[in-house]
Design an enzyme around this catalytic site. Structure first.
Site, mmCIF file in Angstrom:
data_model
loop_
_atom_site.group_PDB
_atom_site.id
_atom_site.type_symbol
_atom_site.label_atom_id
_atom_site.label_comp_id
_atom_site.label_asym_id
_atom_site.label_seq_id
_atom_site.Cartn_x
_atom_site.Cartn_y
_atom_site.Cartn_z
ATOM 1 N N TYR A 1 0.775 -1.310 0.040
ATOM 2 C CA TYR A 1 0.140 -0.010 0.034
ATOM 3 C C TYR A 1 0.936 1.255 -0.117
ATOM 4 C CZ TYR A 1 -3.551 3.246 1.141
ATOM 5 O OH TYR A 1 -4.693 4.604 1.104
ATOM 6 N N ASP B 1 9.101 3.499 1.372
ATOM 7 C CA ASP B 1 8.097 4.002 2.022
ATOM 8 C C ASP B 1 7.979 3.671 3.326
ATOM 9 O OD1 ASP B 1 5.543 4.460 2.811
ATOM 10 O OD2 ASP B 1 4.784 3.688 0.997
ATOM 11 N N LYS C 1 2.261 9.613 8.812
ATOM 12 C CA LYS C 1 2.218 9.038 10.374
ATOM 13 C C LYS C 1 2.983 9.810 11.551
ATOM 14 C CE LYS C 1 0.208 4.772 8.512
ATOM 15 N NZ LYS C 1 -1.097 4.935 8.372
#
Ligand SMILES: Cc1ncc(COP(=O)(O)O)c(C=O)c1O
Length: 484
Positions: A188, A283, A311
């Site tokens: 993702y 990522d 985040k």
């Protein structure tokens, strides 16, 4: 330079053993909760969650599906949360839950950590959340990230992880003048047009790409997790069509390590990128500062060209996204002074703001000072061990494993279905999805909030007592499964 950071992972798991167990899990028919027990779990919602139901029923009139977030649990109906602190969340009916969702991952210090909140309030009181002009905390945050992660020579803030991935791809293409982007199937990387490709389950290509023109993902390619031979083949083939701009990976494996990597995977991808002249993008939206203050690149000892943050980069405050990396590559993003070469255009009204930057700065400092990632990792180890003990005791086919504070509890195995077996997918995707929802609803009825019923993030606030309490609650659910 020797990395002196400590990491959340006490020992890299036996990846082959996990795959063997996951394979066995998927082979067997789904082992659901016994019907009488499930009815009892669902009764909790009728008896104790009236206000949540009323609010989210009303929200369905004005918000598609009643909630804004894909991670929010919607079965049997979405919960409305009123308060969060440390290891716990409270819903609007006053019920307390152990919070293993942690807003999807940013709060390694625990929820609503007061020392960070106080610094944020000071800045808001003085400048408000945004001015549109430069603020000193942008510099402080970039300097701090550089100290913790020396590969991140420069940093540019973005609105979200999705945006930072978009920026990474654009910069990589500008820098290399190549177009192709290779990702790992199932990973993702946010919801941009080009990355909704091979989502959740490897090999699914454009399966989820509703509303996305074919051309938008025509330069995106995926390879099967851990299949370095397939990556080499793609890189080789791409040479004939102009080359690969970048390979992008989630460093612990797709979907935050749901399909975990072998420990030397990232190193080998780095070597392939070097061989073929492609950039390597890490990522680190989930792993950034969660695996340790040096993040996954520090843990694995691999130097990516570009690093995507989300985040933790703003400590759970909006807007959580940033792109970092080598100066020479990052300078394509120059919005202000000294732009060199071709510019990769990115923007965003609120992309850099005092609120996000002060929050990120103090959250990271506090995490460093308290050793939060390592403490959260210890909690993850304790939770995983306890879950595996329960699984063994009840002779269940379920699988628990962790990468520090990222804890996986596979019961339905939805994301582990294999697209190379389309008949099985057609037959089992729906029932396994429903089982996952049921598991999540049962955990919540027992006072535990998970990420979609199959993942837990632990934080510094998860003391041994919190974890042991949680394990007692998991026991209630897992012992209610057919045949336990
Ligand atoms: C690995 C990874 N990359 C990118 C993203 C997208 O980040 P955001 O939700 O901030 O757009 C996520 C979100 O969970 C993620 O887990």
């Amino acid at each position: 330079m020797t990395d002196t950071q400590q990491y959340a992972i006490s020992e890299w798991h036996d990846t082959a053993a996990i795959y063997a167990r996951l394979k066995q899990l998927i082979k067997e028919p789904p082992r659901t909760i016994r019907r009488d027990k499930m009815e009892a779990f669902l009764k909790y919602y009728d008896d104790h969650c009236r206000k949540s139901r009323e609010l989210t029923d009303a929200a369905k009139e004005f918000i598609p599906g009643g909630v804004q977030h894909n991670l929010a649990f919607n079965y049997p109906f979405p919960m409305a949360i009123e308060k969060a602190e440390g290891a716990y969340m409270w819903d609007v009916d006053g019920n307390r839950y152990i919070d293993f969702l942690q807003a999807g991952g940013p709060t390694v210090l625990g929820s609503n950590y007061a020392p960070v909140r106080e610094k944020v309030m000071e800045v808001i009181n003085r400048s408000g959340p945004v001015t549109g002009l430069f603020h000193e905390y942008e510099l402080k945050l970039a300097q701090l990230v550089n100290r913790l992660m020396p590969n991140v020579e420069m940093l540019r803030m973005a609105g979200s992880g999705t945006e930072a991935v978009m920026a990474a791809i654009r910069v990589a293409r500008t820098h290399t003048r190549h177009k192709k982007i290779i990702k790992v199937g199932g990973a993702y990387h946010g919801w941009s047009d080009q990355m909704v490709y091979g989502l959740h389950i490897p090999g699914t290509g454009r399966f989820e790409a509703k509303g996305i023109p074919r051309g938008a993902s025509s330069q995106t390619q995926e390879f099967y997790p851990n299949d370095l031979g397939a990556l080499r083949r793609l890189l080789t083939l791409n040479l004939l069509t102009g080359g690969t701009a970048a390979v992008i990976v989630e460093p612990v494996g797709p979907e935050s390590g749901t399909r975990p990597v072998y420990k030397d995977f990232n190193q080998k991808v780095r070597a392939l990128c070097d061989e073929f002249g492609a950039l390597l993008i890490f990522d680190e939206v989930v792993t950034g500062f969660r695996l340790g203050m040096g993040s996954a690149q520090g843990y694995f000892g691999v130097k990516p060209d570009l690093t995507v943050f989300g985040k933790c980069i703003t400590g759970g405050y909006p807007m959580a996204g940033a792109l970092g990396g080598r100066k020479e590559v990052m300078m394509h993003l120059s919005a202000g002074i000294g732009g060199t070469g071709e510019r990769a255009y990115v923007g965003g009204t609120l992309s850099a703001n005092p609120l996000s930057c002060v929050a990120g700065y103090y959250a990271l400092l506090e995490m460093e000072k308290t050793n939060a990632p390592v403490l959260a990792g210890k909690a993850g180890d304790r939770l995983t061990k306890g879950l595996n003990d329960i699984i063994a005791e009840h002779k269940l086919p379920f699988v628990a494993y962790n990468q520090g504070s990222i804890v996986h509890l596979e019961t339905a195995g939805v994301m582990l279905l294999d697209f190379r077996n389309p008949l099985k997918i057609a037959r089992e995707l729906k029932p396994r999805n429903h089982m996952m929802q049921e598991m999540g609803a049962a955990y919540m009825a027992q006072g535990i909030i998970t990420l979609a019923g199959s993942r837990m993030y632990t934080s510094m606030a998860d003391t041994d007592a919190v974890i042991d309490d949680a394990l007692g609650r998991f026991e209630q659910v897992l012992s209610s499964v057919e045949g336990a």
